[in-house]
Design an enzyme around this catalytic site. Sequence first.
Site, PDB file in Angstrom:
ATOM      1  N   SER A 107       2.924   6.184   4.192  1.00 37.78           N
ATOM      2  CA  SER A 107       2.396   5.546   4.715  1.00 37.78           C
ATOM      3  C   SER A 107       2.806   4.878   5.691  1.00 37.78           C
ATOM      4  O   SER A 107       2.952   4.593   6.455  1.00 37.78           O
ATOM      5  CB  SER A 107       1.330   4.956   4.076  1.00 37.78           C
ATOM      6  OG  SER A 107       0.383   5.115   2.962  1.00 37.78           O
ATOM      7  N   CYS A 109      -5.139   2.143   5.817  1.00 34.04           N
ATOM      8  CA  CYS A 109      -6.623   2.576   5.812  1.00 34.04           C
ATOM      9  C   CYS A 109      -5.952   4.376   5.607  1.00 34.04           C
ATOM     10  O   CYS A 109      -5.676   4.918   6.426  1.00 34.04           O
ATOM     11  CB  CYS A 109      -7.812   2.463   6.300  1.00 34.04           C
ATOM     12  SG  CYS A 109      -8.870   3.486   6.018  1.00 34.04           S
ATOM     13  N   HIS A 168     -12.770   0.369   3.000  1.00 35.01           N
ATOM     14  CA  HIS A 168     -12.356  -1.116   3.850  1.00 35.01           C
ATOM     15  C   HIS A 168     -13.061  -1.563   4.637  1.00 35.01           C
ATOM     16  O   HIS A 168     -12.926  -2.136   5.578  1.00 35.01           O
ATOM     17  CB  HIS A 168     -10.767  -0.210   4.295  1.00 35.01           C
ATOM     18  CG  HIS A 168      -9.819  -0.175   3.703  1.00 35.01           C
ATOM     19  ND1 HIS A 168      -9.298   1.060   3.411  1.00 35.01           N
ATOM     20  CD2 HIS A 168      -8.580  -0.532   3.637  1.00 35.01           C
ATOM     21  CE1 HIS A 168      -8.258   0.967   2.649  1.00 35.01           C
ATOM     22  NE2 HIS A 168      -8.225  -0.362   2.678  1.00 35.01           N
TER      23      HIS A 168
END
Length: 627
Positions: A331, A389, A376
């Site tokens: 991420s 997310c 989410h």
Amino acid sequence: MANGRNSDDNQLRDRTGEKRQFTRRTFVAGTGVLALMGLLGGRMGQLQVAGHQRYSTLSQANRVKLVPIPPNRGLIYDRNGIVLAENRPNFQLLVTPEQIPDMEATLSGLRQILDISDAEVERFRDLVARSRSFEALPLKVRLTDREVAVFATNRHRFPGVEVEARLSRHYPHGSHAAHAIGYVGRINEQELQRLDSRGYGGSSHIGKTGSELQFEERLHGESGLERVETNALGRVIQPLGRRAPEPGDDVVMTLDSRLQRVAEDALGDQSGSVVAIDVRNGDILALASTPSFDPNLFVNGIDRATYAGLQENPERPLFNRAVRGQYPPGSTIKPFLGLAGLEHGTVDPDDTYYCPGYFTIDNVNHRWRCWRRVGHGDMDFASAMAQSCDVYYYNLGYELGIDAMAAFLGRFGFGRKPGTGIPGERDGILPSREWKRNARGESWYHGETIITAIGQGYFLATPLQLAHATSVIANRGLSFPPRILRAVREAATGKTVEAAAPEPERVVELDNPEHWDYLVAALERVIHGERGTGRSVGSDLGYRMAGKTGTSQVFSLGQEEDYDEEKLRRGLLDHALFTAFAPANDPRIAVTAVVEHGGSGGGVAAPVARKVMDAYLNPADGGGDRV
């Protein structure tokens, strides 16, 4: 009477014959002697007249010997003047193999009077096998005064063995910054063939890794020569002349030794890496890789058992993770992809995308799951960044396409070496259609685009690449190439010459500069927001930090499998990553931390990076800019 006359006649005839025979023999002998004298005279004339110059030179060479003098190697300092590599004088026991009639007897005799270990003997045997027979090789280094005295009294027993005072490379801080500094070792056959024999005359060591290798030309210097008169046994009688060697230059690295130690301590016994960069000029302030090793082991030859222990250690202490470790960025790639989405108009900062916990595309029976299985909900740009997310970025990557993603991310330096010149640095992998076609001979699939959007799949980056890319965000598109050399102190002039500062380059020019503001604000929410994945390090900060957490998988899960950290052995846990810069409104430092199999980027890697930033930025911790 007749018989008497015959007898006298015979005697007269014998004397006459003998005289003639004698005369002939004398003539032959005289001719032979004259011929031999002529040959001898001719040879003497050839030697003393025609060959005078040649044989005079040979005679002089037998009497006068040219002895190369190795130069003193330059020292290595950190940016604040702390010595990282030095030269220490010590007495060494040197053995010249070609002068030893019985090596085994000599070694046995030496071990009876000196404390010579099995490891030292084994290392010496390895050196003998790899060196030339006329080289003086160290059997034991760092003799004590008592050992020197003991050998002196027994020296007559050991022809070909000497005790000499020599300078030896020493790393005073042991394993501290070992991968960045590197080490020297004995010159091997391959190196000997490519080296300039004049410049390296008498030298036995050369840089093998790290800065010792990178700046070898600067550090080594030039060898000198000494003319000495020797006797028939080759022993020195007196010196006749000397050309002094030119010592090597001192090298000043950009590393901050204090900050480097903070990074190493923060990693502790975990395998991983920390890279810290001054975003204002590209100086590498810390280049930590753990576990580390003691470079002093390699200076005079490491024994096989110790080397095998380092090589076979599953934690790979000799591996420089900072520049050679290639990890899926996970991420931590989302800030770069998010900026690409803003710039291409694929997303708007205020638009939302619903995350149900998974992502699908038409006509494909596969669900790409979010790390939060329940989803989410509605995510805008800032909240998707703060909460990381996956579904938001699955969609963003799918909409952008792999070609646009690869082109944009490449501007931040992914997929190529950072260009520091650090030996062994890797270029990672920035996947694209072209890359896969060239590397694997295969077509690209949509599913590969989707997982590339969250830094998985073929995507690989080094900690140094990620830290540099983060500094480009901090500088809002301006790139200062990372560097490890700060200055050189020239031995010839005594002057300190600053290394040429890298020329900054505008690598990312946005059509809408406000997108930088959106991105930096979102990265601040990662650290300081109530639901940010890095909020655990955001409390009690004396400054604002902008950063991104990440985890990268080391194995794939099935569609219905859950990631259960408690049930996995350590080697299957996700890598923990974190990259950030601070202060957010006036960036001075960028830090990337990678902890192998650490699991949570926010819980494991982020605290490591915060300790480094605190040490640099908080005056109470002795931080601040250091020269």
